[in-house]
Design an enzyme around this catalytic site. Structure first.
Site, PDB file in Angstrom:
ATOM      1  N   THR A 132       0.820  -1.209   0.000  1.00  0.00           N
ATOM      2  CA  THR A 132       0.000   0.000   0.000  1.00  0.00           C
ATOM      3  C   THR A 132       0.854   1.259   0.000  1.00  0.00           C
ATOM      4  O   THR A 132       2.008   1.238   0.459  1.00  0.00           O
ATOM      5  CB  THR A 132      -0.898  -0.015   1.260  1.00  0.00           C
ATOM      6  OG1 THR A 132      -1.488   1.273   1.436  1.00  0.00           O
ATOM      7  CG2 THR A 132      -0.098  -0.329   2.531  1.00  0.00           C
ATOM      8  N   ASP A 133       0.278   2.359  -0.461  1.00  0.00           N
ATOM      9  CA  ASP A 133       0.986   3.649  -0.385  1.00  0.00           C
ATOM     10  C   ASP A 133       1.093   4.145   1.058  1.00  0.00           C
ATOM     11  O   ASP A 133       1.867   5.062   1.340  1.00  0.00           O
ATOM     12  CB  ASP A 133       0.295   4.704  -1.266  1.00  0.00           C
ATOM     13  CG  ASP A 133      -1.146   5.006  -0.872  1.00  0.00           C
ATOM     14  OD1 ASP A 133      -1.698   4.348   0.035  1.00  0.00           O
ATOM     15  OD2 ASP A 133      -1.734   5.925  -1.480  1.00  0.00           O
ATOM     16  N   GLU A 134       0.317   3.541   1.965  1.00  0.00           N
ATOM     17  CA  GLU A 134       0.300   4.047   3.351  1.00  0.00           C
ATOM     18  C   GLU A 134       1.640   3.854   4.057  1.00  0.00           C
ATOM     19  O   GLU A 134       1.913   4.502   5.059  1.00  0.00           O
ATOM     20  CB  GLU A 134      -0.853   3.410   4.139  1.00  0.00           C
ATOM     21  CG  GLU A 134      -2.178   3.650   3.432  1.00  0.00           C
ATOM     22  CD  GLU A 134      -3.425   3.405   4.260  1.00  0.00           C
ATOM     23  OE1 GLU A 134      -3.352   3.409   5.493  1.00  0.00           O
ATOM     24  OE2 GLU A 134      -4.493   3.215   3.645  1.00  0.00           O
ATOM     25  N   TYR A 157      -1.679  -0.555  11.033  1.00  0.00           N
ATOM     26  CA  TYR A 157      -1.848  -1.188   9.720  1.00  0.00           C
ATOM     27  C   TYR A 157      -0.653  -0.884   8.825  1.00  0.00           C
ATOM     28  O   TYR A 157       0.002  -1.787   8.301  1.00  0.00           O
ATOM     29  CB  TYR A 157      -3.148  -0.711   9.045  1.00  0.00           C
ATOM     30  CG  TYR A 157      -3.206  -1.022   7.564  1.00  0.00           C
ATOM     31  CD1 TYR A 157      -3.230  -2.342   7.103  1.00  0.00           C
ATOM     32  CD2 TYR A 157      -3.214   0.004   6.605  1.00  0.00           C
ATOM     33  CE1 TYR A 157      -3.266  -2.627   5.732  1.00  0.00           C
ATOM     34  CE2 TYR A 157      -3.245  -0.271   5.239  1.00  0.00           C
ATOM     35  CZ  TYR A 157      -3.270  -1.586   4.811  1.00  0.00           C
ATOM     36  OH  TYR A 157      -3.298  -1.872   3.468  1.00  0.00           O
ATOM     37  N   LYS A 161       2.318  -3.334   7.276  1.00  0.00           N
ATOM     38  CA  LYS A 161       2.576  -3.502   5.837  1.00  0.00           C
ATOM     39  C   LYS A 161       4.019  -3.101   5.506  1.00  0.00           C
ATOM     40  O   LYS A 161       4.684  -3.752   4.704  1.00  0.00           O
ATOM     41  CB  LYS A 161       1.590  -2.661   5.007  1.00  0.00           C
ATOM     42  CG  LYS A 161       0.156  -3.142   5.030  1.00  0.00           C
ATOM     43  CD  LYS A 161      -0.072  -4.526   4.440  1.00  0.00           C
ATOM     44  CE  LYS A 161       0.145  -4.600   2.955  1.00  0.00           C
ATOM     45  NZ  LYS A 161      -0.260  -5.934   2.412  1.00  0.00           N
TER      46      LYS A 161
HETATM   47  P1  NAD Z   1      -9.667  -7.190   2.410  1.00  0.00           P
HETATM   48  O1  NAD Z   1      -9.639  -6.928   3.870  1.00  0.00           O
HETATM   49  O2  NAD Z   1     -10.901  -6.896   1.641  1.00  0.00           O
HETATM   50  O3  NAD Z   1      -9.303  -8.717   2.131  1.00  0.00           O
HETATM   51  C1  NAD Z   1      -8.273  -9.384   2.818  1.00  0.00           C
HETATM   52  C2  NAD Z   1      -8.444 -10.875   2.578  1.00  0.00           C
HETATM   53  O4  NAD Z   1      -7.394 -11.549   3.285  1.00  0.00           O
HETATM   54  C3  NAD Z   1      -9.770 -11.438   3.120  1.00  0.00           C
HETATM   55  O5  NAD Z   1     -10.355 -12.271   2.153  1.00  0.00           O
HETATM   56  C4  NAD Z   1      -9.352 -12.211   4.364  1.00  0.00           C
HETATM   57  O6  NAD Z   1     -10.205 -13.316   4.634  1.00  0.00           O
HETATM   58  C5  NAD Z   1      -7.952 -12.655   3.993  1.00  0.00           C
HETATM   59  N1  NAD Z   1      -7.116 -12.921   5.175  1.00  0.00           N
HETATM   60  C6  NAD Z   1      -6.960 -12.127   6.264  1.00  0.00           C
HETATM   61  N2  NAD Z   1      -6.141 -12.714   7.144  1.00  0.00           N
HETATM   62  C7  NAD Z   1      -5.758 -13.903   6.596  1.00  0.00           C
HETATM   63  C8  NAD Z   1      -4.908 -14.950   7.036  1.00  0.00           C
HETATM   64  N3  NAD Z   1      -4.278 -14.894   8.214  1.00  0.00           N
HETATM   65  N4  NAD Z   1      -4.723 -16.017   6.212  1.00  0.00           N
HETATM   66  C9  NAD Z   1      -5.353 -16.079   5.017  1.00  0.00           C
HETATM   67  N5  NAD Z   1      -6.185 -15.104   4.569  1.00  0.00           N
HETATM   68  C10 NAD Z   1      -6.379 -14.042   5.350  1.00  0.00           C
HETATM   69  O7  NAD Z   1      -8.411  -6.388   1.832  1.00  0.00           O
HETATM   70  P2  NAD Z   1      -8.213  -5.665   0.434  1.00  0.00           P
HETATM   71  O8  NAD Z   1      -8.693  -4.269   0.536  1.00  0.00           O
HETATM   72  O9  NAD Z   1      -8.718  -6.541  -0.652  1.00  0.00           O
HETATM   73  O10 NAD Z   1      -6.623  -5.606   0.373  1.00  0.00           O
HETATM   74  C11 NAD Z   1      -5.877  -6.684  -0.197  1.00  0.00           C
HETATM   75  C12 NAD Z   1      -4.406  -6.348  -0.148  1.00  0.00           C
HETATM   76  O11 NAD Z   1      -4.162  -5.141  -0.867  1.00  0.00           O
HETATM   77  C13 NAD Z   1      -3.876  -6.107   1.267  1.00  0.00           C
HETATM   78  O12 NAD Z   1      -2.591  -6.665   1.349  1.00  0.00           O
HETATM   79  C14 NAD Z   1      -3.831  -4.590   1.398  1.00  0.00           C
HETATM   80  O13 NAD Z   1      -2.825  -4.184   2.292  1.00  0.00           O
HETATM   81  C15 NAD Z   1      -3.499  -4.194  -0.038  1.00  0.00           C
HETATM   82  N6  NAD Z   1      -3.974  -2.856  -0.447  1.00  0.00           N
HETATM   83  C16 NAD Z   1      -5.284  -2.492  -0.257  1.00  0.00           C
HETATM   84  C17 NAD Z   1      -5.718  -1.237  -0.711  1.00  0.00           C
HETATM   85  C18 NAD Z   1      -7.167  -0.811  -0.572  1.00  0.00           C
HETATM   86  O14 NAD Z   1      -7.500   0.327  -0.918  1.00  0.00           O
HETATM   87  N7  NAD Z   1      -8.075  -1.665  -0.122  1.00  0.00           N
HETATM   88  C19 NAD Z   1      -4.814  -0.379  -1.324  1.00  0.00           C
HETATM   89  C20 NAD Z   1      -3.487  -0.791  -1.492  1.00  0.00           C
HETATM   90  C21 NAD Z   1      -3.081  -2.039  -1.068  1.00  0.00           C
HETATM   91  P1  TYD Z   2     -10.615   4.279   4.600  1.00  0.00           P
HETATM   92  O1  TYD Z   2     -11.601   3.850   3.566  1.00  0.00           O
HETATM   93  O2  TYD Z   2     -10.670   3.678   5.956  1.00  0.00           O
HETATM   94  O3  TYD Z   2      -9.173   4.094   3.936  1.00  0.00           O
HETATM   95  P2  TYD Z   2      -7.696   4.569   4.476  1.00  0.00           P
HETATM   96  O4  TYD Z   2      -7.810   5.098   5.827  1.00  0.00           O
HETATM   97  O5  TYD Z   2      -6.939   3.296   4.425  1.00  0.00           O
HETATM   98  O6  TYD Z   2      -7.238   5.585   3.483  1.00  0.00           O
HETATM   99  O7  TYD Z   2     -10.739   5.853   4.775  1.00  0.00           O
HETATM  100  C1  TYD Z   2     -10.587   6.747   3.683  1.00  0.00           C
HETATM  101  C2  TYD Z   2     -10.610   8.157   4.240  1.00  0.00           C
HETATM  102  O8  TYD Z   2     -11.929   8.424   4.759  1.00  0.00           O
HETATM  103  C3  TYD Z   2      -9.663   8.360   5.403  1.00  0.00           C
HETATM  104  O9  TYD Z   2      -9.120   9.682   5.352  1.00  0.00           O
HETATM  105  C4  TYD Z   2     -10.548   8.222   6.636  1.00  0.00           C
HETATM  106  C5  TYD Z   2     -11.884   8.753   6.142  1.00  0.00           C
HETATM  107  N1  TYD Z   2     -13.065   8.116   6.781  1.00  0.00           N
HETATM  108  C6  TYD Z   2     -14.059   8.925   7.345  1.00  0.00           C
HETATM  109  O10 TYD Z   2     -13.989  10.170   7.320  1.00  0.00           O
HETATM  110  N2  TYD Z   2     -15.137   8.310   7.918  1.00  0.00           N
HETATM  111  C7  TYD Z   2     -15.260   6.956   7.974  1.00  0.00           C
HETATM  112  O11 TYD Z   2     -16.268   6.438   8.540  1.00  0.00           O
HETATM  113  C8  TYD Z   2     -14.241   6.143   7.376  1.00  0.00           C
HETATM  114  C9  TYD Z   2     -14.326   4.638   7.412  1.00  0.00           C
HETATM  115  C10 TYD Z   2     -13.163   6.777   6.788  1.00  0.00           C
END
Ligand code: NAD
Ligand code: TYD
Length: 351
Positions: A132-134, A157, A161
């Protein structure tokens, strides 16, 4: 026969799009999806592909070395695309240990087993780590994250990562593990668990519930259509250079409050409500502790070296996203009530 690939976390939001993308595009690849089905993992995300002959779902924990080892033994993987993680910042604040064990320990277990099976011949192998970019921390008013930006995570988190990224690079440097890491901005689109901003707010608008905006609403995020993330992973997986990092993003920054106002407008239109109805639900609440102010990804390397371009403009993607959730209220109701977790028992009881 094509590659044999282990995808972890394939029942989650992004993972389910990656699994679908690969199954459709590469019918000669064997895809094994290892997912623990935590609250965020949902097999209802994969109903359309679950009977593909070259697809296998395995319920299991990436922290469990024996399970990962058995899968490597059985399927002789050429590559791994690692998405499994605890992914929600707010949950990491209340429960950091799950983030430490799954995101850090789980990644090291996968690295360790991959090393065991690949170390005599690294040729053609790849550990693709989805990050992630975070990890880069928080920006001021200007500037963007590049692949050279030093890591500066602030939430449990992002710290977990960042740590997992360091372990992947350490396995590359120490043992010669072929790896690629990609760091992506915030994803949006179908199948995202309604705890993250967009699906949570769409569901709340639908149910006339308050929209909790953290702090002053001026935090900024950079949004990418989830299917574009899956396409970028495909491109990097096949054309990227081992040992490199690629930032993925769509050059699409939005202040939360501007995004929320646009979302309200789109929801009012699609729900046939009068203009301004959803905005009345906006409620400012206490800020998230350690809330990163601004993320912005410079995805220039990916564009210039591999030719990546997002397929959708944001307003189009946002409309498609709202439409998907409003057309799939049963999916929303299942995940918010926990009913989707019964699906696994029913579907897999005799397998
Ligand atoms: P998500 O929470 O929707 O899905 C995570 C999946 O991992 C779930 O299906 C969960 O059951 C599985 N999981 C969790 N713990 C596990 C374990 N111990 N063993 C096996 N499976 C397990 O997450 P997402 O948003 O789809 O993110 C997927 C990946 O992409 C993550 O690594 C996250 O850090 C990265 N990512 C997410 C975003 C975003 O905006 N959502 C952006 C950049 C990177
Ligand atoms: P989120 O979807 O949790 O992603 P991330 O924190 O990983 O970027 O949140 C996106 C942005 O929205 C973040 O700045 C936090 C804000 N946010 C709210 O203002 N209210 C909410 O209920 C949630 C879940 C997020």
């Amino acid at each position: 026969m094509g590659k044999s690939i282990l995808i972890t976390g394939g029942a989650g939001f992004i993972g389910s799009h990656v699994v679908r993308h690969f199954l459709h595009k590469y019918p000669d690849y064997q895809i094994v999806n290892l997912d623990l089905l935590t609250y965020a993992g949902n097999l209802e995300n994969l109903l359309d592909i679950e009977t593909f002959p070259n697809y296998k779902f395995v319920k299991g924990d990436i922290r469990n070395e024996a399970i990962v080892d058995q899968l490597f033994q059985k399927y002789q993987f050429d590559a791994l695309i690692h998405l499994a993680a605890e992914s929600h910042v707010d949950r990491s604040i209340s429960n950091p240990l799950d983030f430490l064990t799954t995101n850090v320990l789980g990644t090291v277990v996968l690295l360790q087993v991959a090393k065991k099976y690949w170390k005599n011949d690294w040729n053609g192998k790849l550990f693709y780590h989805v990050s992630t970019d975070e990890v880069y921390g928080s920006l001021g008013e200007t500037g963007m994250f590049t692949e050279q930006t030093p890591y500066d995570p602030h939430s449990p988190y992002s710290a977990s990562k960042a740590s997992s990224d360091h372990f992947v690079r350490a396995y590359g440097d120490t043992y010669g593990m072929p790896y690629i890491i990609s760091n992506c901005s915030n994803n949006y689109g179908p199948n995202q668990f309604p705890e993250k901003l967009l699906p949570l707010f769409i569901n709340n608008i639908r149910n006339n519930k308050a929209l909790p905006v953290y702090g002053d609403g001026a935090n900024t995020r950079d949004w990418l259509w989830v299917k574009d993330h899956a396409a970028a992973i495909d491109l990097i997986f096949h054309k990227g250079v081992s040992g490199e990092t690629y930032n993925i993003g769509g050059f699409n920054e939005w202040k939360n409050i501007d995004l929320i106002r646009l979302l309200c407008q789109v929801c009012d239109e699609q729900l046939n409500r009068s203009a301004g109805s959803a905005e009345k639900l906006i409620t400012y609440v206490k800020d998230r502790p350690g809330h990163d102010r601004r993320y912005a990804i410079d995805a220039g390397k990916l564009a210039s070296t591999l030719g990546f371009k997002p397929s959708l403009n944001f307003e189009e993607g946002l409309r498609l996203t709202v439409k998907w959730y409003l057309d799939n209220t049963q999916w929303l109701d299942h995940v918010t009530s926990g009913l989707y977790q019964a699906y696994y028992e029913k579907q897999y009881q005799n397998r």
